[in-house]
Design a protein around this motif. Structure first.
Motif, mmCIF file in Angstrom:
data_model
loop_
_atom_site.group_PDB
_atom_site.id
_atom_site.type_symbol
_atom_site.label_atom_id
_atom_site.label_comp_id
_atom_site.label_asym_id
_atom_site.label_seq_id
_atom_site.Cartn_x
_atom_site.Cartn_y
_atom_site.Cartn_z
ATOM 1 N N ARG A 58 0.842 -1.196 0.000
ATOM 2 C CA ARG A 58 0.000 0.000 0.000
ATOM 3 C C ARG A 58 0.879 1.248 0.000
ATOM 4 N NH1 ARG A 58 -4.009 -0.036 4.809
ATOM 5 N NH2 ARG A 58 -2.035 0.165 5.931
ATOM 6 N N GLU A 59 0.493 2.228 -0.786
ATOM 7 C CA GLU A 59 1.283 3.447 -0.939
ATOM 8 C C GLU A 59 0.431 4.664 -0.587
ATOM 9 O OE1 GLU A 59 3.690 5.852 -4.487
ATOM 10 O OE2 GLU A 59 2.189 4.355 -4.993
ATOM 11 N N GLY A 60 0.959 5.534 0.236
ATOM 12 C CA GLY A 60 0.292 6.791 0.517
ATOM 13 C C GLY A 60 0.440 7.718 -0.668
ATOM 14 N N VAL A 61 -0.661 8.303 -1.114
ATOM 15 C CA VAL A 61 -0.658 9.144 -2.303
ATOM 16 C C VAL A 61 -0.687 10.618 -1.933
ATOM 17 C CG1 VAL A 61 -1.969 9.760 -4.367
ATOM 18 C CG2 VAL A 61 -1.765 7.347 -3.686
ATOM 19 N N SER A 62 -1.614 10.991 -1.072
ATOM 20 C CA SER A 62 -1.731 12.392 -0.676
ATOM 21 C C SER A 62 -2.496 12.474 0.630
ATOM 22 C CB SER A 62 -2.439 13.219 -1.748
ATOM 23 O OG SER A 62 -3.770 12.791 -1.904
ATOM 24 N N CYS A 63 -2.335 13.616 1.304
ATOM 25 C CA CYS A 63 -3.017 13.796 2.578
ATOM 26 C C CYS A 63 -3.300 15.270 2.805
ATOM 27 C CB CYS A 63 -2.170 13.241 3.722
ATOM 28 S SG CYS A 63 -2.954 13.371 5.340
ATOM 29 N N SER A 64 -4.487 15.559 3.311
ATOM 30 C CA SER A 64 -4.890 16.915 3.658
ATOM 31 C C SER A 64 -5.125 16.979 5.159
ATOM 32 C CB SER A 64 -6.175 17.279 2.906
ATOM 33 O OG SER A 64 -6.709 18.498 3.397
ATOM 34 N N SER A 65 -4.377 17.840 5.821
ATOM 35 C CA SER A 65 -4.507 17.940 7.266
ATOM 36 C C SER A 65 -5.732 18.769 7.644
ATOM 37 C CB SER A 65 -3.251 18.567 7.859
ATOM 38 O OG SER A 65 -3.089 19.885 7.376
ATOM 39 N N SER A 66 -6.172 18.638 8.876
ATOM 40 C CA SER A 66 -7.243 19.507 9.363
ATOM 41 C C SER A 66 -6.614 20.877 9.641
ATOM 42 C CB SER A 66 -7.863 18.928 10.624
ATOM 43 O OG SER A 66 -6.919 18.889 11.662
ATOM 44 N N GLY A 67 -7.395 21.795 10.090
ATOM 45 C CA GLY A 67 -6.839 23.118 10.390
ATOM 46 C C GLY A 67 -6.504 23.872 9.117
ATOM 47 N N ASP A 68 -5.211 24.022 8.834
ATOM 48 C CA ASP A 68 -4.828 24.792 7.646
ATOM 49 C C ASP A 68 -5.054 24.030 6.360
ATOM 50 O OD1 ASP A 68 -1.174 24.367 7.849
ATOM 51 O OD2 ASP A 68 -2.795 22.929 7.632
ATOM 52 N N GLN A 69 -5.401 22.753 6.480
ATOM 53 C CA GLN A 69 -5.707 21.916 5.310
ATOM 54 C C GLN A 69 -4.552 21.892 4.312
ATOM 55 O OE1 GLN A 69 -9.605 22.714 3.723
ATOM 56 N NE2 GLN A 69 -10.535 22.816 5.755
ATOM 57 N N SER B 268 -6.361 12.452 14.474
ATOM 58 C CA SER B 268 -5.285 13.315 14.963
ATOM 59 C C SER B 268 -5.239 14.631 14.202
ATOM 60 C CB SER B 268 -3.939 12.613 14.823
ATOM 61 O OG SER B 268 -3.601 12.485 13.458
ATOM 62 N N GLY B 269 -5.748 14.613 12.962
ATOM 63 C CA GLY B 269 -5.724 15.821 12.150
ATOM 64 C C GLY B 269 -4.409 16.082 11.457
ATOM 65 N N LEU B 270 -3.413 15.263 11.757
ATOM 66 C CA LEU B 270 -2.082 15.468 11.198
ATOM 67 C C LEU B 270 -1.825 14.495 10.047
ATOM 68 C CD1 LEU B 270 -0.075 15.802 14.527
ATOM 69 C CD2 LEU B 270 -1.031 17.630 13.101
ATOM 70 N N CYS B 271 -1.025 14.942 9.101
ATOM 71 C CA CYS B 271 -0.760 14.112 7.923
ATOM 72 C C CYS B 271 0.554 13.359 8.038
ATOM 73 C CB CYS B 271 -0.745 14.980 6.667
ATOM 74 S SG CYS B 271 -2.384 15.261 5.983
ATOM 75 N N VAL B 272 0.439 12.061 7.995
ATOM 76 C CA VAL B 272 1.583 11.164 7.877
ATOM 77 C C VAL B 272 1.166 10.114 6.864
ATOM 78 C CG1 VAL B 272 3.125 9.542 8.992
ATOM 79 C CG2 VAL B 272 2.271 11.534 10.258
#
Length: 123
Positions: free
Chosen positions: A44-55, A100-104
């Motif tokens: 599995r590969e992470g492609v993209s992520c949008s965080s909460s807050g500032d997005q 968590s709202g954070l992007c990893v």
């Protein structure tokens, strides 16, 4: 945890474009939301992520400049615009959310997952 439903997958020719959608059962305002993909026989590969807050959004190097992720919190929906698709992009694409709202870009950080939508790139 929210429930997630992806849509928009399908067959596209090399060089073509596709837009995926992921709709949540509730508010996504405080969640980090990501797209992952998995091709047969591959990890599995992470492609993209949008965080909460500032997005703010992060992308895997393999898709930078070709994929764009956006979110519409009013519709509880995130999108993945994919362009210049090539056969290496073919996979099942999953939407995932993290409280968590954070992007990893690692699957272990995400507690909610959709069922996936198939993207096939072929002439």
């Amino acid at each position: 945890q929210v429930q997630l439903v992806e849509s928009g997958g399908g067959l596209v020719q090399p060089g073509g474009s596709l837009r995926l959608s992921c709709t949540a059962s509730g508010s996504m305002n405080y969640y980090a939301v990501a797209w992952f993909r998995q091709a047969p026989g591959k990890e599995r590969e992470g492609v993209s992520c949008s965080s909460s807050g500032d997005q703010s959004t992060i992308y895997a190097d393999s898709v930078k400049g070709r994929f764009t992720m956006s979110r519409d919190n009013a519709k509880n929906t995130v999108y993945l615009e994919m362009s210049s698709l090539n056969p290496d992009d073919a996979a099942v694409y999953y939407c995932a959310a993290a409280v968590s709202g954070l992007c990893v870009l690692h699957g272990n950080f995400f507690g909610s997952w959709g069922q996936g939508t198939q993207v096939t790139v072929s002439s």
